[in-house]
Design a protein around this motif. Structure first.
Motif, PDB file in Angstrom:
ATOM      1  N   GLN A 203       0.809  -1.201  -0.156  1.00  0.00           N
ATOM      2  CA  GLN A 203      -0.061   0.116  -0.034  1.00  0.00           C
ATOM      3  C   GLN A 203       0.934   1.290  -0.100  1.00  0.00           C
ATOM      4  OE1 GLN A 203      -0.528  -2.604   1.887  1.00  0.00           O
ATOM      5  NE2 GLN A 203      -2.637  -3.313   1.960  1.00  0.00           N
ATOM      6  N   ARG A 230      -0.377  -4.425 -12.665  1.00  0.00           N
ATOM      7  CA  ARG A 230      -1.765  -5.143 -12.483  1.00  0.00           C
ATOM      8  C   ARG A 230      -1.983  -5.896 -13.884  1.00  0.00           C
ATOM      9  NH1 ARG A 230      -3.437   0.110 -10.773  1.00  0.00           N
ATOM     10  NH2 ARG A 230      -3.853   0.131  -8.490  1.00  0.00           N
ATOM     11  N   HIS A 235      -3.896  -9.473 -11.795  1.00  0.00           N
ATOM     12  CA  HIS A 235      -4.773  -9.144 -10.753  1.00  0.00           C
ATOM     13  C   HIS A 235      -5.100  -7.561 -10.711  1.00  0.00           C
ATOM     14  CE1 HIS A 235      -4.382 -13.081  -8.860  1.00  0.00           C
ATOM     15  NE2 HIS A 235      -3.175 -13.058  -9.332  1.00  0.00           N
ATOM     16  N   ASP A 236      -6.259  -7.213 -10.215  1.00  0.00           N
ATOM     17  CA  ASP A 236      -6.825  -5.661 -10.167  1.00  0.00           C
ATOM     18  C   ASP A 236      -5.973  -5.169  -8.725  1.00  0.00           C
ATOM     19  OD1 ASP A 236      -7.333  -5.066 -12.414  1.00  0.00           O
ATOM     20  OD2 ASP A 236      -9.702  -5.173 -12.114  1.00  0.00           O
ATOM     21  N   ASP A 237      -6.241  -6.208  -7.688  1.00  0.00           N
ATOM     22  CA  ASP A 237      -5.909  -5.853  -6.597  1.00  0.00           C
ATOM     23  C   ASP A 237      -4.305  -5.973  -6.439  1.00  0.00           C
ATOM     24  OD1 ASP A 237      -6.338  -5.301  -3.781  1.00  0.00           O
ATOM     25  OD2 ASP A 237      -5.457  -7.202  -3.340  1.00  0.00           O
ATOM     26  N   LEU A 238      -3.567  -4.848  -5.952  1.00  0.00           N
ATOM     27  CA  LEU A 238      -2.200  -4.637  -5.912  1.00  0.00           C
ATOM     28  C   LEU A 238      -1.440  -5.708  -4.919  1.00  0.00           C
ATOM     29  CD1 LEU A 238      -1.441  -0.876  -6.253  1.00  0.00           C
ATOM     30  CD2 LEU A 238      -0.605  -2.752  -8.024  1.00  0.00           C
ATOM     31  N   GLU A 239      -2.172  -6.069  -4.049  1.00  0.00           N
ATOM     32  CA  GLU A 239      -1.890  -7.024  -2.883  1.00  0.00           C
ATOM     33  C   GLU A 239      -1.725  -8.450  -3.733  1.00  0.00           C
ATOM     34  OE1 GLU A 239      -2.613  -6.026   0.996  1.00  0.00           O
ATOM     35  OE2 GLU A 239      -3.019  -8.425   1.181  1.00  0.00           O
ATOM     36  N   ASP A 240      -2.640  -8.698  -4.541  1.00  0.00           N
ATOM     37  CA  ASP A 240      -2.698 -10.172  -5.133  1.00  0.00           C
ATOM     38  C   ASP A 240      -1.613 -10.042  -6.185  1.00  0.00           C
ATOM     39  OD1 ASP A 240      -4.786 -10.947  -3.646  1.00  0.00           O
ATOM     40  OD2 ASP A 240      -6.255 -10.397  -4.940  1.00  0.00           O
TER      41      ASP A 240
END
Lengths: 260, 388
Positions: A203, A230, A235-240
């Motif tokens: 983050q 991404r 993955h759209d979620d950066l953590e993923d």
């Protein structure tokens, strides 16, 4: 401007005894670049090789293989010139508790070649810029983590380096201090400095960096801007995306495609 | 130039540290000489018999030997009346010693028989022992006089019983009785030098690593040798300061020393101390370099304290070596740091001549060893491991 190519570094494992010297490859093959006027994030889990990479770039330790340049200067041969161009704030950098904030910073200024008068005016400038005027004359014993980080950052900036490397600078900082630091880093990038910022928190990197190099197991798994990461990880979620990137690294599937 | 900036910072920083300040300026130069030299002065005073000093002696039945009592009185012995329980009184320390004269003392003397006397002494008490030694010496003198008189009375020359006269002639230049005392001086110098630089060396090298302030420092545009020289310079300043203060406190201390009690020409005056300081001063370079090198090798202050604590034994080595083995001053021993200073300072204190070449060799050997150690420290700083 930083350009690192195939950096390698191995250490001897401590406690191996005289005959059983085991080598650990901290950095296997790191290549990435960081441009002027932007913030490049070096993102990776603990023990991925972030600090070792930055230490090699800061000419503190010698790479076993590979090469790198800072503003066109070779880290292996132009050591002192590289250091003059570079401001480096190591992970958990310590300051001298018996010296005041001003003395801590002006000590570095003097060592960088500034005379007494210039060192003092530079300290005043930095105190304004980093909002340290309130505690600049106080001895550092008992400073909060935020105040210590500011002093350490001021020390790294004291000789007005073009390239600035910060190794996990937000460690131990509260939300407000982290925000303050982010603003300062952004300002420095806008002034045209090249900034490398290492972290293990996705983050934080997402909030600040223009480009990200994800490092895992001593190699760069992926290097791109946030959108690029991404897209390429799916993955759209950066953590993923981060989890996938560091998981894929040892297999070498995505690493082959993304390294420049 | 940059080394000077590092040095200045380390001095200012460490002057603000009470621990460094205490060890460098108080413990090494003042307390240590006071503890060691002071106890030595006290023990010498206790050991030596002063015949001019008045000693109190309790005598049981003093009327039985008026001549002996008068002889003792004329030799600065004040006779006091003995309490009833003499033995218990001496044991309890109420009186130092007591002499018991039996009733038959006079009669035995007249008959030319051995006349008995009993001296009560408490061997656990140093004052009592010392007084007993003085009284024994006096009584023995009295005995010799009576012996001579008895022989002359019988027409015999007292010399007849003096068949052999053995004369001891001490040929050693220094009269080794003062050797222990003379080797105290280099010991005090070396210890105070080590104490002077001890905490500063730890703080500036191992302490800097532990505080994690070494990494940003080494990332600055300066040669690592400058960092080492700066830290060495700061340590050297403290070591020098500490040893200068030691000269002053040793000078003050030995003003109280009963030098007339020691055989040999032992001297601790101003010029002796200045000469001693000049001969020992190259050690400041050697010891500062040693402190810096050892603590550069260690990772934490605790580790450094352990190693340097062990290093404290090193200056004691020549001290004991010279006590147990009589090592003559030779060319090879003069090239060795510490051993050569011990040998040279002993000569200075005992007012012996110093071979010029020996002095030069000592200075040269010590400085060279110091420079080699400094090189080693620089090498240690250039390794990657210094940051691990």
């Amino acid at each position: 401007m930083i350009k690192a190519e195939h950096l390698e570094k191995a250490f001897t494992k401590p406690g191996g005894g005289l005959f059983k010297r085991e080598q650990v490859k901290a950095v296997q093959d790191v290549s990435f670049s960081a441009a002027d006027g932007s913030v490049t994030g070096l993102l990776g889990p603990n023990g991925a090789g972030k600090s070792t990479t930055l230490r090699m770039l800061a000419t503190l330790i010698h790479p076993d293989g590979g090469s790198a340049t800072i503003d066109g200067l070779d880290i292996n041969t132009d050591v002192l010139k590289v250091r003059q161009q570079l401001g480096f704030m190591p992970h958990n950098a310590g300051i001298y508790p018996r010296l005041s904030a001003r003395e801590n910073i002006s000590y570095y200024a003097r060592l960088c070649g500034l005379d007494k008068a210039k060192a003092q005016s530079r300290v005043n400038e930095l105190a304004d810029q980093l909002e340290m005027t309130e505690f600049i004359e106080r001895r550092a014993m008992g400073f909060s983590q935020g105040q210590r980080t500011k002093v350490a950052l001021a020390r790294a900036l004291v000789h007005q380096p073009q390239t600035i490397m910060l190794d996990e600078p937000t460690n131990g900082l509260d939300v407000m201090a982290t925000r303050g630091l982010r603003t300062i880093i952004r300002e420095l990038a806008d002034q045209g400095h090249c900034i490398v910022f290492s972290s293990h928190i996705m983050q934080e990197v997402a909030a600040l960096c223009d480009r990200v190099a994800i490092i895992a197991h001593g190699t760069i798994a992926i290097e791109d801007d946030l959108d690029g990461i991404r897209k390429r990880t799916g993955h759209d979620d950066l953590e993923d995306a981060f989890v996938q990137a560091i998981g894929a690294a040892p297999v070498g599937t995505s690493a082959a495609g993304v390294s420049q | 130039m940059k080394a000077l900036i590092v040095m200045y910072k380390e001095i200012v920083d460490n002057l603000r540290d009470r621990q460094t300040f205490f060890y460098a300026l108080l413990f090494g130069p003042v307390l240590l000489p006071l503890i060691i030299g002071g106890s030595l002065v006290a023990s010498f005073k206790q050991f030596a018999i002063d015949f001019d000093e008045v000693t109190e002696l309790a005598i049981v039945n003093e009327t039985a030997a008026p001549n002996l009592v008068a002889f003792l009185y004329s030799n600065n012995v004040d006779v006091i009346t003995a309490p009833d329980e003499v033995e218990a009184a001496v044991r309890a320390g109420d009186i130092m010693i007591a002499l018991e004269i039996p009733d038959e003392f006079g009669e035995q003397l007249r008959k030319a028989n051995p006349a008995p006397l009993t001296l009560y002494v408490n061997d656990a008490d140093k004052d009592s022992t010392r007084a007993a030694r003085k009284i024994s010496a006096l009584v023995s003198g009295y005995k010799n006089t009576i012996n001579s008189l008895r022989m002359q009375h019988r027409g015999i020359d007292p010399q007849v019983f003096n068949s052999i006269e053995l004369t001891e002639f001490d040929v050693s230049e220094d009269g080794s009785s003062g050797q222990l005392l003379a080797s105290i001086l280099p010991f005090l110098f070396i210890m105070s030098m080590i104490m002077g630089g001890f905490y500063l060396a730890i703080d500036t090298t191992a302490g800097e690593r532990e505080r994690m302030s070494l990494e940003p420092l080494l990332a600055l545009p300066l040669d690592r040798a400058d960092v080492v020289y700066g830290k060495f310079g700061a340590t050297l300043c403290f070591v020098l300061m500490s040893s200068c203060l030691t000269v002053l406190s040793i000078y003050a201390l030995f003003q109280f020393f009963p030098t007339e009690l020691i055989s040999g020409g032992l001297r601790f005056d101003g010029s002796t101390l200045v000469k001693a300081f000049l001969l020992v001063s190259p050690l400041t370079v050697f010891l500062s370099a040693a402190l810096i090198t050892v603590s550069a090798y260690t990772r934490s202050t605790k580790e450094a304290q352990t190693y340097l604590g062990l290093m404290m034994i090193v200056p004691m080595a020549p001290f004991f070596l010279l006590q147990f083995f009589s090592l003559g001053a030779s060319t090879w021993s003069m090239a060795l740091p510490m051993l050569s200073q011990y040998q040279l300072l002993e000569k200075v204190v005992l007012q012996d001549d110093i071979n010029q070449w020996h002095a030069l060799l000592s200075v040269g050997g010590t400085l060279l060893a110091g420079l080699l150690l400094l090189r080693l420290a620089t090498k240690l700083y250039r390794r990657d491991r210094i940051l691990m």
